[in-house]
Each structure stands twice: as structure tokens, then as C-alpha cells.
Design an enzyme around this catalytic site. Structure first.
Site, PDB file in Angstrom:
ATOM      1  N   LYS A 114       0.867  -1.188   0.000  1.00 45.27           N
ATOM      2  CA  LYS A 114       0.000   0.000   0.000  1.00 45.27           C
ATOM      3  C   LYS A 114       0.897   1.228   0.000  1.00 45.27           C
ATOM      4  O   LYS A 114       2.050   1.176   0.445  1.00 45.27           O
ATOM      5  CB  LYS A 114      -0.872   0.012   1.259  1.00 45.27           C
ATOM      6  CG  LYS A 114      -2.096   0.892   1.150  1.00 45.27           C
ATOM      7  CD  LYS A 114      -3.291   0.110   0.641  1.00 45.27           C
ATOM      8  CE  LYS A 114      -4.544   0.955   0.624  1.00 45.27           C
ATOM      9  NZ  LYS A 114      -5.755   0.145   0.462  1.00 45.27           N
ATOM     10  N   SER A 357      -8.972  -5.507 -10.187  1.00 42.11           N
ATOM     11  CA  SER A 357      -7.609  -5.048 -10.500  1.00 42.11           C
ATOM     12  C   SER A 357      -6.773  -6.210 -11.055  1.00 42.11           C
ATOM     13  O   SER A 357      -5.985  -6.051 -11.986  1.00 42.11           O
ATOM     14  CB  SER A 357      -6.919  -4.485  -9.251  1.00 42.11           C
ATOM     15  OG  SER A 357      -7.286  -3.151  -9.044  1.00 42.11           O
TER      16      SER A 357
HETATM   17  N1  LIG Z   1     -11.339   2.399  -3.906  1.00 38.11           N
HETATM   18  C1  LIG Z   1     -11.184   1.083  -3.763  1.00 38.11           C
HETATM   19  O1  LIG Z   1     -11.142   0.333  -4.752  1.00 38.11           O
HETATM   20  C2  LIG Z   1     -11.097   0.481  -2.405  1.00 38.11           C
HETATM   21  C3  LIG Z   1     -11.285   1.212  -1.248  1.00 38.11           C
HETATM   22  N2  LIG Z   1     -11.307   0.570  -0.045  1.00 38.11           N
HETATM   23  C4  LIG Z   1     -11.518   1.298   1.198  1.00 38.11           C
HETATM   24  O2  LIG Z   1     -12.817   1.893   1.198  1.00 38.11           O
HETATM   25  C5  LIG Z   1     -12.789   3.099   1.982  1.00 38.11           C
HETATM   26  C6  LIG Z   1     -13.318   4.243   1.135  1.00 38.11           C
HETATM   27  O3  LIG Z   1     -12.502   4.352  -0.025  1.00 38.11           O
HETATM   28  P1  LIG Z   1     -13.016   5.060  -1.369  1.00 38.11           P
HETATM   29  O4  LIG Z   1     -14.487   4.975  -1.452  1.00 38.11           O
HETATM   30  O5  LIG Z   1     -12.184   4.551  -2.463  1.00 38.11           O
HETATM   31  O6  LIG Z   1     -12.577   6.554  -1.081  1.00 38.11           O
HETATM   32  P2  LIG Z   1     -13.207   7.898  -1.648  1.00 38.11           P
HETATM   33  O7  LIG Z   1     -12.139   8.906  -1.510  1.00 38.11           O
HETATM   34  O8  LIG Z   1     -13.852   7.682  -2.959  1.00 38.11           O
HETATM   35  O9  LIG Z   1     -14.387   8.196  -0.602  1.00 38.11           O
HETATM   36  C7  LIG Z   1     -14.152   8.266   0.778  1.00 38.11           C
HETATM   37  C8  LIG Z   1     -15.450   8.675   1.433  1.00 38.11           C
HETATM   38  O10 LIG Z   1     -15.289   8.633   2.849  1.00 38.11           O
HETATM   39  C9  LIG Z   1     -15.682   9.891   3.397  1.00 38.11           C
HETATM   40  N3  LIG Z   1     -14.966  10.196   4.630  1.00 38.11           N
HETATM   41  C10 LIG Z   1     -13.643  10.360   4.800  1.00 38.11           C
HETATM   42  N4  LIG Z   1     -13.382  10.608   6.099  1.00 38.11           N
HETATM   43  C11 LIG Z   1     -14.554  10.581   6.748  1.00 38.11           C
HETATM   44  C12 LIG Z   1     -14.939  10.746   8.102  1.00 38.11           C
HETATM   45  N5  LIG Z   1     -14.033  10.969   9.062  1.00 38.11           N
HETATM   46  N6  LIG Z   1     -16.254  10.659   8.416  1.00 38.11           N
HETATM   47  C13 LIG Z   1     -17.173  10.426   7.455  1.00 38.11           C
HETATM   48  N7  LIG Z   1     -16.861  10.252   6.160  1.00 38.11           N
HETATM   49  C14 LIG Z   1     -15.581  10.329   5.814  1.00 38.11           C
HETATM   50  C15 LIG Z   1     -15.365  10.871   2.298  1.00 38.11           C
HETATM   51  O11 LIG Z   1     -16.075  12.061   2.517  1.00 38.11           O
HETATM   52  P3  LIG Z   1     -15.377  13.477   2.315  1.00 38.11           P
HETATM   53  O12 LIG Z   1     -15.068  13.541   0.847  1.00 38.11           O
HETATM   54  O13 LIG Z   1     -16.437  14.407   2.774  1.00 38.11           O
HETATM   55  O14 LIG Z   1     -14.137  13.460   3.146  1.00 38.11           O
HETATM   56  C16 LIG Z   1     -15.867  10.097   1.084  1.00 38.11           C
HETATM   57  O15 LIG Z   1     -17.270  10.154   1.009  1.00 38.11           O
HETATM   58  C17 LIG Z   1     -11.348   3.243   2.453  1.00 38.11           C
HETATM   59  O16 LIG Z   1     -11.213   2.629   3.702  1.00 38.11           O
HETATM   60  C18 LIG Z   1     -10.556   2.447   1.421  1.00 38.11           C
HETATM   61  O17 LIG Z   1      -9.313   2.003   1.899  1.00 38.11           O
HETATM   62  C19 LIG Z   1     -11.172  -0.781   0.049  1.00 38.11           C
HETATM   63  C20 LIG Z   1     -10.977  -1.546  -1.059  1.00 38.11           C
HETATM   64  C21 LIG Z   1     -10.821  -0.964  -2.360  1.00 38.11           C
HETATM   65  O1  LIG Z   2      -7.154  -2.634  -6.520  1.00 39.41           O
HETATM   66  C1  LIG Z   2      -6.147  -2.781  -5.852  1.00 39.41           C
HETATM   67  O2  LIG Z   2      -5.103  -3.202  -6.277  1.00 39.41           O
HETATM   68  C2  LIG Z   2      -6.119  -2.459  -4.372  1.00 39.41           C
HETATM   69  C3  LIG Z   2      -7.342  -1.800  -3.816  1.00 39.41           C
HETATM   70  C4  LIG Z   2      -7.067  -1.462  -2.368  1.00 39.41           C
HETATM   71  O3  LIG Z   2      -6.240  -0.637  -2.084  1.00 39.41           O
HETATM   72  C5  LIG Z   2      -7.769  -2.169  -1.325  1.00 39.41           C
HETATM   73  O4  LIG Z   2      -8.364  -3.222  -1.576  1.00 39.41           O
HETATM   74  O5  LIG Z   2      -7.731  -1.706  -0.161  1.00 39.41           O
END
Ligand SMILES: NC(=O)C1=CN([C@@H]2O[C@H](COP(=O)(O)OP(=O)(O)OC[C@H]3O[C@@H](n4cnc5c(N)ncnc54)[C@H](OP(=O)(O)O)[C@@H]3O)[C@@H](O)[C@H]2O)C=CC1
Ligand SMILES: O=C(O)CCC(=O)C(=O)O
Length: 424
Positions: A114, A357
Site C-alpha cells: 500500500k 484489478s
Molecule cells: N477504492 C477502492 O477500490 C477500495 C477502497 N477501499 C476502502 O474503502 C474506503 C473508502 O474508499 P473510497 O471509497 O475509495 O474513497 P473515496 O475517496 O472515494 O471516498 C471516501 C469517502 O469517505 C468519506 N470520509 C472520509 N473521512 C470521513 C470521516 N471521518 N467521516 C465520514 N466520512 C468520511 C469521504 O467524505 P469526504 O469527501 O467528505 O471526506 C468520502 O465520502 C477506504 O477505507 C478504502 O481504503 C477498500 C478496497 C478498495
Molecule cells: O485494486 C487494488 O489493487 C487495491 C485496492 C485497495 O487498495 C484495497 O483493496 O484496499
């Protein structure tokens, strides 16, 4: 253990501390492989980089960046890159370790890695963001590569950032290396279905878990924290399956509507306004009241450490789907278990993203691209089969799904460690 390395003994409910306590809990189920388990308590390598960029006003700003490869026993490193003002080395270590477990839990041929940069990307212009991304990519160029370590999107990173990373790496190595990152735009070697894949995986594991506990999705009430890539897509898929989104929260605010919030209109509002606050189709709610909202399914899809012991004691859901990585602290996890709340843990629940991915990486190597239907069907099968295997192990030992997922994953990782041996 007497180690000068602070990461061996983290304090409090830090993400790394949470991960280590999860490893402690799986130890009784590892049999003779427990001999190798110490390797899971230490990242294989961690790189800290300085990322200087010239801002639009002519000053130079320095940002700290990281790339951690937690474990490479089963294949190249794989895991996203996060741009966030609170990113720390210890957090990236935990996120990389969860990637090791996740990739093994769904049986992808990867280790875990990561990356992150301590920066608030919302305060950067597009040009500043591009310069930051390119400099960070060059700095971690020592570690990454299509057969070494393959970054992808995470919080506050997306297809455009992956395109800049791919281009920077390609320019630096004198090759067109589409396979160096995943989550790219489709016209640059990206995969159909990747943008929605993590949310889709949350939905698929949630659908299967709901079926197994007799929870009908038709009319089920869903609450989602985080309306970004993961939370937004998961909410839309649950709504399409007949459930209703009754509460949503992000940094900008918290919304509630018992009759259901229109997920598509909300997505358009978030796209235009940058957050859920001010959405006219629901009522504002006090932030902490989100955790008391009556609901059947709760999806934390923001950051780590959100489900404290206190919130675990209050939340109303029967089913908790961990869209985020590490949203539940160990004491919270224990309380949820006591209260009979079924937790589908992050390492399986949000594995849909890395699964597609993997499909993208395979497609890049063969330069032969699949249809979105093929991708979604394969994703569904991998998620359903992985959850079924973990469910069986949980039933066999009468343990939570998280410990079962770690047991399945750690056996695969430590078998690889054992068979490869220690010496080059
Ligand atoms: N993208 C991916 O493919 C993957 C993501 N994840 C995990 O999923 C989670 C979200 O990722 P992702 O959707 O990609 O990220 P994004 O940046 O697309 O979205 C994050 C969201 O979380 C909100 N947020 C952040 N901090 C807070 C807080 N303290 N309280 C409430 N809301 C909050 C943000 O709101 P705001 O913009 O208002 O801060 C936004 O709506 C993370 O833990 C990430 O590691 C896991 C697997 C894969
Ligand atoms: O798509 C990937 O390679 C990793 C996504 C990721 O960061 C996660 O699963 O937390």
C-alpha cells in the site's frame, strides 16, 4: 520482544495495533504453520519518500510519502495509494498488511502493499496534483513495476491519478507499462467494471450474508458512512436490489430519511457539491446520531477506527459490511460479536476492487480485453466462493468470519513462506 522498531509495539487503537490483534486471534488455528507467523507481524520493506512540488504561487511544498510492501510470499505487491492529510507510515503498514490477508483470502496471486502521501488533495489545483502524483511515482519507482508491485486507487485517488502514474513510470523506464498500475481509464488499458468493483463486491458479500441469516433485501434499511467510490456504489446496488438508504454520512454532514434517500440523485449532488451536506432529499442529522439510526445493514465505507467500543454497543444493524479497511477496533469487534451482529470483515467484503484489478492486470499482460458482463460474472463467482469457504471455516471452529478469513489467508501465505524457504 526487545526491538528498537516502534511498529512492533503500537499503542492504542491504531490501525497497525488492530491488525496485530487480529493476527494474535488467528494463531490458535494455524497449526504447525504458526512457526512462520512472526513474518506477518513485520512489513517486508517500507520506503519513506520526500515529495517536493512547486505550487502555483511559486513556493515549494514538501509532502511525506510512503510505499510499504508487507509481504511478497505469494506474488508481487498489490494495493492502492491514498492521498490524505492524516496518512502516516504506521497506517500504510496496516493497510499493506490487510492487502496481504485480503489477496490471500480471495486467492489472488499477490502479496500485499500500500502507498500514501500525507497531503490534502482537495487543496491542490489540478496541476499541483499532477506534479505531486508524478514526483511520488518517480520516488517509489525503486519498488514498483508490473511484476514487482502494482499500485491502484484508494481514498482520494482515481483513474486520472493512475493514468499519470502509468505515464510517469513508462517515461522513466522507456516502455509502455500499462501493467504497473490498475484502476486506469479504460482507454489506457483499464478494465471495464473496475470503478464499481469494490462497491459491487460489498453488495455481493452482503447479499450472500443476508441470505444466510434470513434477512430479506427487499425493504431492508441500509446506512452508509462515506459516499465515495465504495459507499456510493454499494448504496446504489442495494437500492437496485430493493433496499432503501435511510442514513448517510461523510465529512460534510449526515443525512436521514426513513422512506429512503434517492441514491442516484445523491451521487449527482456529491459530484457537484463535494459532499452530502445540503442535499434537499433528506433531513440533516447530528453526526453521532448516525450510529444510533435504526437500520438492518450498516456499511462503514470511509476510514479506519470508526466503530469504537461505544458505537459497537449502540449500533442497530444486524449485518455490518466493512467496505472500508479496518473500520472496527478490536474492542468494538468483540462487542459486536457478543451482541450477535454479523460482521463481514474488510478482507473479504471489500476485496471486489482488487479482484477486478487482478483482471485488469491479466488483461494488460495479454492485451486482450473482456466484456463488462464477463468481469461481473467472474467477480461474483470469486466473491461467493471465497465467502463460502470462509463461512465453512467459521462454522467448523465456531469463530467469527474475520478470524476465519485470517485463518484461510494465513494458511495460504505461510505455506508459501514455508515452501519458498528463507534464503536467496
Ligand atoms: N477504492 C477502492 O477500490 C477500495 C477502497 N477501499 C476502502 O474503502 C474506503 C473508502 O474508499 P473510497 O471509497 O475509495 O474513497 P473515496 O475517496 O472515494 O471516498 C471516501 C469517502 O469517505 C468519506 N470520509 C472520509 N473521512 C470521513 C470521516 N471521518 N467521516 C465520514 N466520512 C468520511 C469521504 O467524505 P469526504 O469527501 O467528505 O471526506 C468520502 O465520502 C477506504 O477505507 C478504502 O481504503 C477498500 C478496497 C478498495
Ligand atoms: O485494486 C487494488 O489493487 C487495491 C485496492 C485497495 O487498495 C484495497 O483493496 O484496499
Amino acid at each position: 520482544m526487545n526491538s528498537p522498531l516502534s511498529y512492533v509495539h503500537p499503542t492504542g487503537d491504531s490501525a497497525w495495533g488492530t491488525y496485530l490483534s487480529q493476527i494474535d486471534r488467528v494463531m490458535p488455528y494455524l497449526g504447525p504453520l504458526a512457526r512462520w507467523a512472526e513474518t506477518l507481524r513485520r512489513p517486508k520493506r517500507a520506503l519513506i519518500v520526500d515529495v517536493p512540488i512547486e505550487l502555483d504561487n511559486g513556493t515549494v511544498a514538501h509532502h511525506e510519502g510512503y510505499r510499504v510492501q508487507h509481504n511478497l510470499s505469494r506474488g508481487p505487491g498489490k494495493g492502492g495509494v491514498r492521498f490524505h492529510p492524516d496518512v502516516t507510515l504506521e497506517e500504510v503498514m496496516a493497510l499493506s498488511a490487510w492487502m496481504t490477508i485480503k489477496n490471500a483470502a480471495v486467492n489472488l496471486p499477490y502479496g500485499g502493499a500500500k502507498g500514501g502521501v500525507r497531503v490534502d488533495p482537495k487543496r491542490l489545483s489540478r496541476g499541483e496534483l499532477e506534479r505531486l502524483t508524478r514526483r511520488y511515482t518517480s520516488e517509489i519507482g525503486l519498488l514498483i513495476g508490473p511484476t514487482k508491485d502494482i499500485p491502484a486507487p484508494d481514498v482520494n485517488t482515481n483513474g486520472q491519478i493512475m493514468a499519470w502514474m502509468m505515464d510517469t513510470y513508462s517515461v522513466n523506464t522507456g516502455s509502455t507499462a500499462t501493467g504497473v498500475v490498475t484502476g486506469k481509464p479504460v482507454h489506457l488499458g483499464g478494465s471495464l467494471g473496475r470503478v464499481k468493483a469494490t462497491g459491487r463486491g460489498v453488495f455481493v458479500t452482503g447479499r450472500e450474508a443476508a441470505r444466510r441469516i434470513g434477512l430479506n433485501l427487499q425493504g431492508a434499511r441500509v446506512a452508509v458512512q462515506g459516499y465515495g467510490n465504495v459507499g456510493g456504489v454499494a448504496a446504489q446496488l442495494f437500492a437496485e436490489a430493493g433496499a432503501r438508504l435511510v442514513a448517510v454520512q461523510d465529512h460534510s454532514g449526515t443525512l436521514h430519511r426513513e422512506a429512503g434517500i434517492d441514491t442516484h440523485t445523491l451521487a449527482a449532488h456529491v459530484q457537484a457539491q463535494g459532499g452530502v451536506a445540503g442535499f434537499p432529499g433528506a433531513s440533516p442529522l447530528d453526526g453521532e446520531a448516525f450510529w444510533d439510526t435504526p437500520c438492518d445493514i450498516l456499511i462503514p465505507a470511509a476510514l479506519e477506527g470508526q466503530i469504537s467500543a461505544d458505537r459497537a454497543g449502540r449500533l442497530q444493524a444486524r449485518l455490518l459490511l466493512e467496505g472500508a479497511n479496518g473500520p472496527t477496533v478490536p474492542e468494538g469487534d468483540r462487542i459486536l460479536g457478543e451482541r450477535g451482529v454479523l460482521v463481514v470483515p474488510d478482507v473479504i467484503c471489500n476485496a471486489g476492487g482488487v479482484t477486478v484489478s487482478y483482471f485488469e492486470w491479466v488483461q494488460d499482460f495479454s492485451s486482450f480485453f473482456w466484456t463488462e458482463d464477463e468481469i461481473n460474472v467472474r467477480l461474483d463467482k470469486i466473491m461467493v466462493d471465497a465467502l463460502a469457504r470462509i463461512w465453512d471455516v467459521a462454522d467448523l471452529h465456531r469463530i467469527p468470519l474475520r478470524t476465519a478469513a485470517f485463518a484461510v489467508a494465513c494458511e495460504r501465505i505461510l505455506m508459501a513462506r514455508q515452501d519458498r524457504g528463507l534464503y536467496p
